[in-house]
Design a protein around this motif. Sequence first.
Motif, PDB file in Angstrom:
ATOM      1  N   PHE A   1      13.144 -14.812 -84.474  1.00 19.50           N
ATOM      2  CA  PHE A   1      12.708 -16.125 -84.019  1.00 19.50           C
ATOM      3  C   PHE A   1      13.499 -16.441 -82.763  1.00 19.50           C
ATOM      4  CE2 PHE A   1      13.374 -20.776 -83.976  1.00 19.50           C
ATOM      5  CZ  PHE A   1      12.065 -21.132 -83.711  1.00 19.50           C
ATOM      6  N   TRP A   2      12.824 -16.512 -81.641  1.00 20.49           N
ATOM      7  CA  TRP A   2      13.489 -16.691 -80.354  1.00 20.49           C
ATOM      8  C   TRP A   2      13.212 -18.078 -79.795  1.00 20.49           C
ATOM      9  CZ3 TRP A   2      13.435 -11.956 -76.633  1.00 20.49           C
ATOM     10  CH2 TRP A   2      13.856 -10.823 -77.321  1.00 20.49           C
ATOM     11  N   PRO A   3      14.023 -19.057 -80.156  1.00 25.58           N
ATOM     12  CA  PRO A   3      13.838 -20.363 -79.521  1.00 25.58           C
ATOM     13  C   PRO A   3      14.159 -20.216 -78.040  1.00 25.58           C
ATOM     14  CG  PRO A   3      15.913 -20.287 -80.702  1.00 25.58           C
ATOM     15  CD  PRO A   3      15.193 -19.006 -81.007  1.00 25.58           C
ATOM     16  N   ARG A   4      13.462 -20.937 -77.204  1.00 20.78           N
ATOM     17  CA  ARG A   4      13.688 -20.827 -75.762  1.00 20.78           C
ATOM     18  C   ARG A   4      14.423 -22.060 -75.260  1.00 20.78           C
ATOM     19  NH1 ARG A   4      11.882 -15.976 -73.311  1.00 20.78           N
ATOM     20  NH2 ARG A   4      10.643 -14.936 -74.875  1.00 20.78           N
ATOM     21  N   THR A   5      15.160 -21.877 -74.186  1.00 20.81           N
ATOM     22  CA  THR A   5      15.875 -22.971 -73.552  1.00 20.81           C
ATOM     23  C   THR A   5      15.387 -23.078 -72.119  1.00 20.81           C
ATOM     24  OG1 THR A   5      18.075 -23.939 -73.232  1.00 20.81           O
ATOM     25  CG2 THR A   5      17.854 -21.589 -72.769  1.00 20.81           C
ATOM     26  N   LYS A   6      15.955 -23.976 -71.348  1.00 22.70           N
ATOM     27  CA  LYS A   6      15.573 -24.149 -69.946  1.00 22.70           C
ATOM     28  C   LYS A   6      16.825 -24.276 -69.110  1.00 22.70           C
ATOM     29  CE  LYS A   6      11.203 -26.493 -70.787  1.00 22.70           C
ATOM     30  NZ  LYS A   6      10.383 -27.664 -70.512  1.00 22.70           N
ATOM     31  N   TYR A   7      16.716 -23.827 -67.870  1.00 20.34           N
ATOM     32  CA  TYR A   7      17.768 -24.084 -66.898  1.00 20.34           C
ATOM     33  C   TYR A   7      17.593 -25.523 -66.424  1.00 20.34           C
ATOM     34  CZ  TYR A   7      18.589 -19.092 -66.836  1.00 20.34           C
ATOM     35  OH  TYR A   7      18.890 -17.801 -67.208  1.00 20.34           O
ATOM     36  N   ALA A   8      18.688 -26.179 -66.083  1.00 24.79           N
ATOM     37  CA  ALA A   8      18.618 -27.568 -65.628  1.00 24.79           C
ATOM     38  C   ALA A   8      17.771 -27.677 -64.361  1.00 24.79           C
ATOM     39  CB  ALA A   8      20.026 -28.111 -65.372  1.00 24.79           C
ATOM     40  N   ASP A   9      17.916 -26.694 -63.467  1.00 28.90           N
ATOM     41  CA  ASP A   9      17.180 -26.697 -62.211  1.00 28.90           C
ATOM     42  C   ASP A   9      17.297 -25.324 -61.555  1.00 28.90           C
ATOM     43  OD1 ASP A   9      19.813 -26.675 -61.116  1.00 28.90           O
ATOM     44  OD2 ASP A   9      19.806 -28.856 -60.970  1.00 28.90           O
ATOM     45  N   LYS A  10      16.687 -25.175 -60.391  1.00 33.64           N
ATOM     46  CA  LYS A  10      16.722 -23.881 -59.689  1.00 33.64           C
ATOM     47  C   LYS A  10      18.141 -23.506 -59.274  1.00 33.64           C
ATOM     48  CE  LYS A  10      12.038 -23.951 -57.925  1.00 33.64           C
ATOM     49  NZ  LYS A  10      11.158 -23.973 -56.757  1.00 33.64           N
ATOM     50  N   GLU A  11      18.962 -24.489 -58.989  1.00 31.44           N
ATOM     51  CA  GLU A  11      20.339 -24.219 -58.590  1.00 31.44           C
ATOM     52  C   GLU A  11      21.129 -23.587 -59.740  1.00 31.44           C
ATOM     53  OE1 GLU A  11      18.751 -27.185 -57.857  1.00 31.44           O
ATOM     54  OE2 GLU A  11      18.466 -26.611 -55.750  1.00 31.44           O
ATOM     55  N   GLU A  12      20.935 -24.109 -60.954  1.00 29.78           N
ATOM     56  CA  GLU A  12      21.627 -23.527 -62.093  1.00 29.78           C
ATOM     57  C   GLU A  12      21.131 -22.101 -62.335  1.00 29.78           C
ATOM     58  OE1 GLU A  12      22.973 -24.623 -66.623  1.00 29.78           O
ATOM     59  OE2 GLU A  12      20.886 -25.042 -66.088  1.00 29.78           O
ATOM     60  N   MET A  13      19.824 -21.889 -62.205  1.00 29.56           N
ATOM     61  CA  MET A  13      19.269 -20.560 -62.387  1.00 29.56           C
ATOM     62  C   MET A  13      19.839 -19.603 -61.336  1.00 29.56           C
ATOM     63  SD  MET A  13      15.252 -19.766 -62.951  1.00 29.56           S
ATOM     64  CE  MET A  13      14.702 -18.313 -63.802  1.00 29.56           C
ATOM     65  N   SER A  14      19.913 -20.045 -60.099  1.00 35.13           N
ATOM     66  CA  SER A  14      20.484 -19.231 -59.015  1.00 35.13           C
ATOM     67  C   SER A  14      21.948 -18.904 -59.286  1.00 35.13           C
ATOM     68  CB  SER A  14      20.354 -19.953 -57.676  1.00 35.13           C
ATOM     69  OG  SER A  14      19.008 -20.049 -57.304  1.00 35.13           O
TER      70      SER A  14
END
Length: 148
Positions: free
Chosen positions: A123-136
């Motif tokens: 079971f793979w719950p997904r999360t999100k990055y706060a924004d493109k800057e955090e992802m970068s």
Amino acid sequence: MTAAEAGAAARPECLFCEIATGERPGHVVLADEVAVAFLDRRPVFKGHVLVVPRAHAETLGDLPADLVGPFFIRVQSVARAVELGTGAAGTFVAMNNRISQSVPHLHVHVVPRNRKDGLRGFFWPRTKYADKEEMSAYAARIREAMSR
């Protein structure tokens, strides 16, 4: 098929081929003649990387035999870099072949793991990055760890 020949074998309208060729943006942490690795846009945990062969192959069985070893050497390097770059205690490394494969291009998930992180079974719950800057920032840390 050699690695160089396979590198030219992208499939039109394949999301991962488009990232591998630079036609579509991605937070790339590794790119060479064999593989491209980039952050998953819907990570299980931040720092979740997908490693794909540069040549289009839908499943592991479709990957030319002479590329299997070189491809998994890249997966191994990315797994080390994900641990170093995210400070994770370990990684979960997995792939699907057709079933549950959201993009029909071979890809290996490298997910940072820590004890008691909440991941249970498949079971793979997904999360999100706060924004493109955090992802970068995550991509930069993992890219930097690739050279260690």
